[in-house]
Design an enzyme around this catalytic site. Structure first.
Site, mmCIF file in Angstrom:
data_model
loop_
_atom_site.group_PDB
_atom_site.id
_atom_site.type_symbol
_atom_site.label_atom_id
_atom_site.label_comp_id
_atom_site.label_asym_id
_atom_site.label_seq_id
_atom_site.Cartn_x
_atom_site.Cartn_y
_atom_site.Cartn_z
ATOM 1 N N PRO A 144 0.991 -1.029 -0.068
ATOM 2 C CA PRO A 144 0.128 -0.346 -0.015
ATOM 3 C C PRO A 144 0.863 1.809 0.086
ATOM 4 O O PRO A 144 1.069 2.422 0.553
ATOM 5 C CB PRO A 144 -0.923 -0.088 1.465
ATOM 6 C CG PRO A 144 0.071 -0.965 2.327
ATOM 7 C CD PRO A 144 0.928 -2.039 1.040
ATOM 8 N N CYS A 145 1.587 1.880 -1.044
ATOM 9 C CA CYS A 145 2.604 2.978 -1.030
ATOM 10 C C CYS A 145 1.594 3.853 -1.388
ATOM 11 O O CYS A 145 1.680 5.132 -0.925
ATOM 12 C CB CYS A 145 3.142 2.982 -2.487
ATOM 13 S SG CYS A 145 2.224 2.485 -3.852
#
Length: 282
Positions: A250-251
């Site tokens: 989850p950047c």
């Protein structure tokens, strides 16, 4: 402000001492000089040199030499050299050490790098997602990449294909939809197998991202502190940007230190939608 001024001043002071060492290592990296020889070139004790060099460059002298050797070997392989010749080009004693060098820097073997994916079979496909059409690249061992199809599917696939231009690709939208359903299933806690390729530093940052819970956000500085490199926010940003698997790694949960949304490979508007999607379900 004080910390920023100190960091700038320290970098300036260190430069004169490090410049000579960088020149020495740049001229002699094929000999893989040890810490004592490199420190002597900088006029410092080995312990002091290790600390100052790592602070200024961002990696240790040994890793810096390894990066130069890896670049030379990779260039030789890309030019058609065999693994043995590439090892000698990198100043290494043989293929065994070259294998270790490539595993450390790319998480693939030099043979895989030379083949550029030849002999590997990937499936790819397009599937709907809550954030628009997704393009998925699936390796035999798991999901290798997931991007979004904007502005078009073929461009999205080309972005992923460039990683292994000699690999065999077969389109399978049914398989891609199966994976997308597993990825985006509401409340799914299933751990999906990932087949990721990246440097040890990148994988370290990606592992830190995986500790974030849905709806939770963080900053590049916080991730840098989590991976024990508090001054490496910029390097963390580069590793976050190199993340090949959107959403699962989850950047999109990483914000600027002031809390503002920053650039996202698949668009800031999509990043905002992802955060809102997670917040609503939290």
């Amino acid at each position: 402000m004080t910390a920023d001024i100190y960091t700038l001043d320290a970098s300036s002071r260190d430069y004169d001492r490090i410049a000579g060492a960088l020149a020495y290592l740049g001229d002699n990296w094929r000999d893989h000089p040890d810490l004592d020889r490199a420190a002597k070139a900088a006029g410092l004790s080995p312990h002091h040199f290790q600390r100052v060099f790592t602070r200024w460059v961002g990696v240790s002298p040994k890793k810096f030499v390894g990066a130069l050797a890896h670049d030379a070997a990779r260039e030789a392989i890309d030019d058609g050299a065999c693994v043995l010749d590439a090892a000698y080009e990198a100043g290494l004693s043989g293929p065994g050490r070259l294998h270790d060098l490539f595993i450390a820097h790319e998480a693939i073997t030099p043979g895989d790098a030379r083949r550029r994916g030849a002999g590997l079979q990937f499936h790819w496909g397009v599937a709907p997602s809550p954030f628009g059409d997704a393009v998925l690249l699936i390796a035999p061992r798991g999901l290798s990449a997931m991007a979004f199809a904007d502005p078009d599917v073929e461009r999205g696939f080309a972005d992923l294909e460039a990683r292994y231009p000699a690999a065999a690709y077969q389109r399978d939208d049914t398989l891609a939809r199966h994976w997308a359903e597993r990825i985006f299933a509401p409340g799914s806690a299933e751990k999906l197998p990932l087949a990721l390729y990246g440097t040890p530093w990148q994988r370290q940052v990606w592992r830190a991202l995986l500790t974030l819970k849905p709806g939770e956000t963080t900053s590049y500085k916080s991730i840098a502190e989590q991976v024990d490199s508090p001054k490496a926010s910029r390097a963390v940003g580069a590793a976050v940007g190199a993340n090949p698997v959107s959403w699962l790694i989850p950047c999109h949960r990483v914000l600027a230190s002031n809390g503002k949304l920053t650039g996202y490979h698949w668009g800031v508007e999509r990043k905002r939608a992802m955060l809102a999607y997670e917040a609503a379900r939290r």
